[in-house]
Every structure is written in structure tokens, then in C-alpha cells.
Design a protein around this motif. Structure first.
Motif, PDB file in Angstrom:
ATOM      1  N   GLU A  20       0.821  -1.209   0.000  1.00 40.05           N
ATOM      2  CA  GLU A  20       0.000   0.000   0.000  1.00 40.05           C
ATOM      3  C   GLU A  20       0.858   1.264   0.000  1.00 40.05           C
ATOM      4  OE1 GLU A  20      -4.090  -1.043   2.217  1.00 40.05           O
ATOM      5  OE2 GLU A  20      -2.321  -1.318   3.485  1.00 40.05           O
ATOM      6  N   SER A  21       0.386   2.305  -0.705  1.00 44.73           N
ATOM      7  CA  SER A  21       1.209   3.508  -0.873  1.00 44.73           C
ATOM      8  C   SER A  21       0.369   4.771  -0.970  1.00 44.73           C
ATOM      9  CB  SER A  21       2.099   3.370  -2.116  1.00 44.73           C
ATOM     10  OG  SER A  21       1.323   3.067  -3.264  1.00 44.73           O
ATOM     11  N   LEU A  85      -6.370  -2.770   2.111  1.00 44.50           N
ATOM     12  CA  LEU A  85      -6.345  -4.162   1.663  1.00 44.50           C
ATOM     13  C   LEU A  85      -7.269  -5.038   2.508  1.00 44.50           C
ATOM     14  CD1 LEU A  85      -2.551  -4.628   0.895  1.00 44.50           C
ATOM     15  CD2 LEU A  85      -4.419  -4.894  -0.748  1.00 44.50           C
ATOM     16  N   THR A  86      -7.565  -4.583   3.710  1.00 42.81           N
ATOM     17  CA  THR A  86      -8.483  -5.350   4.568  1.00 42.81           C
ATOM     18  C   THR A  86      -9.901  -5.315   4.005  1.00 42.81           C
ATOM     19  OG1 THR A  86      -7.146  -4.804   6.500  1.00 42.81           O
ATOM     20  CG2 THR A  86      -9.398  -5.566   6.900  1.00 42.81           C
ATOM     21  N   THR A  87     -10.297  -4.150   3.521  1.00 49.53           N
ATOM     22  CA  THR A  87     -11.659  -3.998   2.990  1.00 49.53           C
ATOM     23  C   THR A  87     -11.730  -4.210   1.481  1.00 49.53           C
ATOM     24  OG1 THR A  87     -11.286  -1.610   2.812  1.00 49.53           O
ATOM     25  CG2 THR A  87     -12.325  -2.424   4.832  1.00 49.53           C
ATOM     26  N   HIS A  88     -10.589  -4.037   0.795  1.00 47.76           N
ATOM     27  CA  HIS A  88     -10.538  -4.198  -0.662  1.00 47.76           C
ATOM     28  C   HIS A  88      -9.342  -5.082  -1.018  1.00 47.76           C
ATOM     29  CE1 HIS A  88     -12.868  -0.538  -0.029  1.00 47.76           C
ATOM     30  NE2 HIS A  88     -13.376  -0.697  -1.228  1.00 47.76           N
ATOM     31  N   PRO A  89      -9.395  -6.356  -0.670  1.00 46.72           N
ATOM     32  CA  PRO A  89      -8.228  -7.230  -0.874  1.00 46.72           C
ATOM     33  C   PRO A  89      -7.910  -7.437  -2.348  1.00 46.72           C
ATOM     34  CG  PRO A  89     -10.163  -8.526  -0.278  1.00 46.72           C
ATOM     35  CD  PRO A  89     -10.545  -7.081  -0.097  1.00 46.72           C
ATOM     36  N   TYR A  90      -6.652  -7.783  -2.582  1.00 46.81           N
ATOM     37  CA  TYR A  90      -6.250  -8.146  -3.943  1.00 46.81           C
ATOM     38  C   TYR A  90      -6.922  -9.468  -4.301  1.00 46.81           C
ATOM     39  CZ  TYR A  90      -3.360  -9.461  -7.926  1.00 46.81           C
ATOM     40  OH  TYR A  90      -2.932  -9.839  -9.175  1.00 46.81           O
ATOM     41  N   GLY A  94     -11.876 -14.719 -12.561  1.00 47.88           N
ATOM     42  CA  GLY A  94     -12.111 -14.714 -13.994  1.00 47.88           C
ATOM     43  C   GLY A  94     -11.181 -13.737 -14.677  1.00 47.88           C
ATOM     44  N   ASP A  95     -11.751 -12.788 -15.401  1.00 44.86           N
ATOM     45  CA  ASP A  95     -10.949 -11.818 -16.153  1.00 44.86           C
ATOM     46  C   ASP A  95     -10.747 -10.512 -15.387  1.00 44.86           C
ATOM     47  OD1 ASP A  95      -9.587 -10.972 -18.564  1.00 44.86           O
ATOM     48  OD2 ASP A  95     -11.301  -9.654 -18.955  1.00 44.86           O
ATOM     49  N   VAL A  96     -11.118 -10.500 -14.108  1.00 46.40           N
ATOM     50  CA  VAL A  96     -11.087  -9.246 -13.356  1.00 46.40           C
ATOM     51  C   VAL A  96     -10.120  -9.330 -12.189  1.00 46.40           C
ATOM     52  CG1 VAL A  96     -12.445  -7.616 -11.989  1.00 46.40           C
ATOM     53  CG2 VAL A  96     -13.438  -8.666 -14.032  1.00 46.40           C
ATOM     54  N   LEU A  97      -9.257  -8.330 -12.121  1.00 45.71           N
ATOM     55  CA  LEU A  97      -8.301  -8.171 -11.029  1.00 45.71           C
ATOM     56  C   LEU A  97      -8.738  -6.970 -10.205  1.00 45.71           C
ATOM     57  CD1 LEU A  97      -4.431  -8.026 -11.602  1.00 45.71           C
ATOM     58  CD2 LEU A  97      -5.586  -6.231 -10.332  1.00 45.71           C
ATOM     59  N   ARG A  98      -8.735  -7.108  -8.884  1.00 43.98           N
ATOM     60  CA  ARG A  98      -9.148  -6.013  -8.014  1.00 43.98           C
ATOM     61  C   ARG A  98      -8.097  -5.765  -6.933  1.00 43.98           C
ATOM     62  NH1 ARG A  98     -14.501  -4.846  -9.101  1.00 43.98           N
ATOM     63  NH2 ARG A  98     -15.710  -6.543 -10.044  1.00 43.98           N
ATOM     64  N   GLY A  99      -8.151  -4.570  -6.369  1.00 46.60           N
ATOM     65  CA  GLY A  99      -7.247  -4.203  -5.282  1.00 46.60           C
ATOM     66  C   GLY A  99      -7.015  -2.708  -5.302  1.00 46.60           C
TER      67      GLY A  99
END
Length: 370
Positions: A20-21, A85-90, A94-99
Motif C-alpha cells: 500500500e502507498s 487491503l483489509t476492505t478491498h483485498p487483492y 475470472g478476467d477481473v483483477l481487483r485491489g
């Protein structure tokens, strides 16, 4: 131009997104720079110059002994606070990457490194990844302009516009604060002895909002407002912030001149205007030739025809365009939800998009060496 190894790219994106930055946290930005430097050194075979200015950490790789010809530009700071990252983890589904920060623009930073790693000859290439872009680049603007000087092109790996469109025009940004000084008095006993800063602010807000010109694409928006101390006191001071977005340098100058010419409307009050232009506009002319070249390169790679978009948000590409360097923006990840809970990257677009950047750099270098 070969497409990059997708699993390797995903591993590197995960490493960077999970570091995180938030822009205002110098230590977190420095740790993110460490992670990015290790990724880049592994891919490029060389460590970056680590540049710390006013506490923010920026990374720069320069290749070849001659002048820089192509600048790849991006940032590794994000708007997300520590703990996101606790609320929006990596995640990869499928075809979607989140974080947090994946779309804006950690995936783009990794893409820049993989794109240059694929080049057989990197002489004339500079990669600059800054650490304070989300705050308006207070410490990196001069660095960006210095690295861009003399380049034939600046390619900005910021996230794409909707549907993967490249960003060929960005509005310039000016930021102001209008301050008013009045005189306090008891609002019930002797209000006539005061000079009401709130009333003056009302006049100034209307005057400022009237500087907008929708036909020219100019927005002038009063935003945060404060005045006074207690409910029974004539306010002695107040202030409000102003966000200006313009499509042309001429409009930026017009608004600036009018802002600085504001005059008080309430007798006895004093009006002060602070701030000014923050980023020059990236006008369509600065990207037209590069977009046409990118279209041809995309066709040779078998990619779908590229689309273009004009956007209201600014980036460090505004600085390079403002310095007279041809600039093409939005070459980074395809996805959406920047700064929002829905932030995501479309995984399937990463290889082709990265190959496009690599081939475009190679094409530009070929011309520069003739």
C-alpha cells in the motif's frame, strides 16, 4: 513484438498492489518504491536511480549514453489509505483483477517495466515512476519536465478511459483559495459595527462561478467553504476553494486573470486570491500524431482499432504536453473504477496493451535514430 508473459505480469502486479502507498505517507511510498525497484531490476537488469524530494520517493531508469528520446511516465502512489487491503483485498476472479490502486495505476507501472524489458535495444528510453502524482506532483513536476526535455514523445501509462480508449486530450487544472477579511462584532448588539465576511463570500462565490464557459469546456467550481466562529458573531474571516478545468491554455490564462482581478463588494472587507494554474491542459494537438502512429502499430500487432477520449481529469502528461513534448496518455490498464470501491483491471487486456506500448516505443526509437 512478442506479447509478455501474463502470469509473470500478474505476479508483479500483485506484489505492487499489496504494498500500500497512500500519497501522503512518505514511509509507505518509500516501501512501495522498494518493491517496484526490485521488480524493475529483475526485469531490466539494472537498478533505478532513487530520487527523494521533499520526502517522496521517485524511481528513474535511463538507458543508453545518448540523449533520451522516449519517456515512459507513471506513478506508484494511490489515493487509498493504509489498511485498505483489509476492505478491498487483492483478488483475481475470472478476467477481473481487483485491489486498491490496481487500475490507477499500479498495473500501468508494471506494464511499463515489462514493455521496456521486451525491447532488444533500450538506448534512448527513460522510465520515470513518481510517488506524489495523486497530490498534484508537488515534488516531482520539475523532475518530470527535466526528464521530458528533448524527448520525441512521452507515453503515459495512466489507466485507459472507458472501453480502453487512449486519452488524447486532458483538461488543465487551476486551484485557488479565495480568502476574505472582515471585522467581528456582536450579531445581536451591534452588527452594524462589523464587516461580514460571509456576505462578502457570497458575492465572490457568485462572481467566481460566473467565470465558467460551458461552450469552451471551462468549469469554475467553488468547493469547500468556511466562515465565522460562532452563531452570534459577525464573521471576521472566511474562505472557499475553487477548482478550475480548462481545455486550452488561453482559457486557463483568462480565468487566472479574472480570478486575480476580484474586488470586494462589501465596504471594509479585503479579498485575497491564492493559488493558480496547477497543470497546463494537454491539448489535442499534442497527441494527434502519436495516436495515429499507435493506431498503425496496433494494426501490425493484430489488435482491435484504438479509440480516443478527451477527459476532464489531469495527469503528469499535462506537464509533458505543456512543455511542448508530444504526449499520449491512457496507455495503461483497461478497466474502471479509479478511486472507487469498484476499481478493477481487465486481465485479458494486459498482454496486448503492454505489447502495444513496447512496439510503439520501438517504432519511435527507430525514427529517432535515423
Amino acid at each position: 513484438m512478442p506479447f509478455p508473459d501474463l502470469p509473470a505480469m500478474l505476479d508483479d502486479i500483485e506484489r505492487l498492489v499489496t504494498r500500500e502507498s497512500p500519497s501522503a505517507d512518505h514511509a509507505a511510498v518509500a516501501a512501495s518504491a522498494d518493491t517496484l525497484a526490485r521488480i524493475g531490476e529483475r526485469l531490466l537488469g539494472a537498478p533505478p536511480d532513487r530520487i527523494v524530494r521533499d520526502g517522496w520517493t521517485h524511481l528513474c531508469w535511463r538507458f543508453g549514453r545518448g540523449p533520451a528520446r522516449v519517456l515512459l511516465l507513471g506513478h506508484h502512489d494511490t489515493v487509498w489509505p493504509l489498511g485498505s487491503l483489509t476492505t478491498h483485498p487483492y483478488t483475481v476472479e475470472g478476467d477481473v483483477l481487483r485491489g486498491p490502486g490496481c487500475f490507477d495505476m499500479k498495473a500501468g507501472a508494471v506494464m511499463a517495466l515489462h514493455a521496456v524489458a521486451a525491447l532488444g535495444d533500450r538506448a534512448g528510453v527513460t522510465i520515470l515512476i513518481t510517488g506524489d502524482e495523486e497530490l498534484g506532483s508537488p515534488s516531482s513536476r520539475a523532475l518530470i519536465e527535466d526528464e521530458a526535455a528533448g524527448c520525441a514523445a512521452a507515453l503515459v501509462l495512466e489507466a485507459s478511459a472507458d472501453g480502453g480508449a487512449l486519452k488524447t486530450e486532458r483538461k488543465g487544472v487551476s486551484l485557488y483559495q479565495v480568502r476574505v477579511k472582515g471585522r467581528a462584532a456582536h450579531a445581536g448588539l451591534e452588527p452594524e459595527r462589523g464587516v461580514n465576511a460571509t456576505v462578502e463570500l457570497a458575492h465572490q462565490i457568485l462572481a467566481v462561478a460566473g467565470l465558467a464557459d460551458a461552450e469552451r469546456g471551462t468549469s469554475v467550481t467553488p468547493t469547500v467553504l468556511s466562515a465565522g466562529t460562532t452563531a452570534n458573531t459577525v464573521p471576521a474571516d472566511g474562505r472557499f476553494a475553487v477548482d478550475v478545468r480548462v481545455r486550452s491554455a488561453a482559457e486557463q490564462s483568462r480565468v487566472d486573470e479574472r480570478m486575480r482581478a476580484l474586488e470586494s463588494a462589501v465596504e471594509g472587507s479585503v479579498v485575497e486570491v491564492l493559488g493558480g494554474p496547477n497543470r497546463p491542459p494537454m491539448e489535442a494537438e499534442s497527441s494527434a500524431a502519436l495516436f495515429a502512429r499507435a493506431q498503425k502499430v496496433a494494426a501490425t500487432l493484430g489488435l482491435a482499432p484504438l479509440t480516443a477520449a478527451a477527459v476532464g481529469g489531469a495527469s503528469d502528461g499535462n506537464f509533458t504536453a505543456g512543455a511542448g513534448v508530444p504526449t499520449l496518455d491512457g496507455l495503461g490498464a483497461v478497466g474502471g473504477g479509479a478511486h472507487a470501491d469498484t476499481e478493477h483491471v481487465r486481465i485479458g487486456e494486459l498482454p496486448g496493451r503492454t505489447a502495444l506500448v513496447s512496439a510503439l516505443v520501438a517504432d519511435l526509437l527507430t525514427d529517432a535514430r535515423r
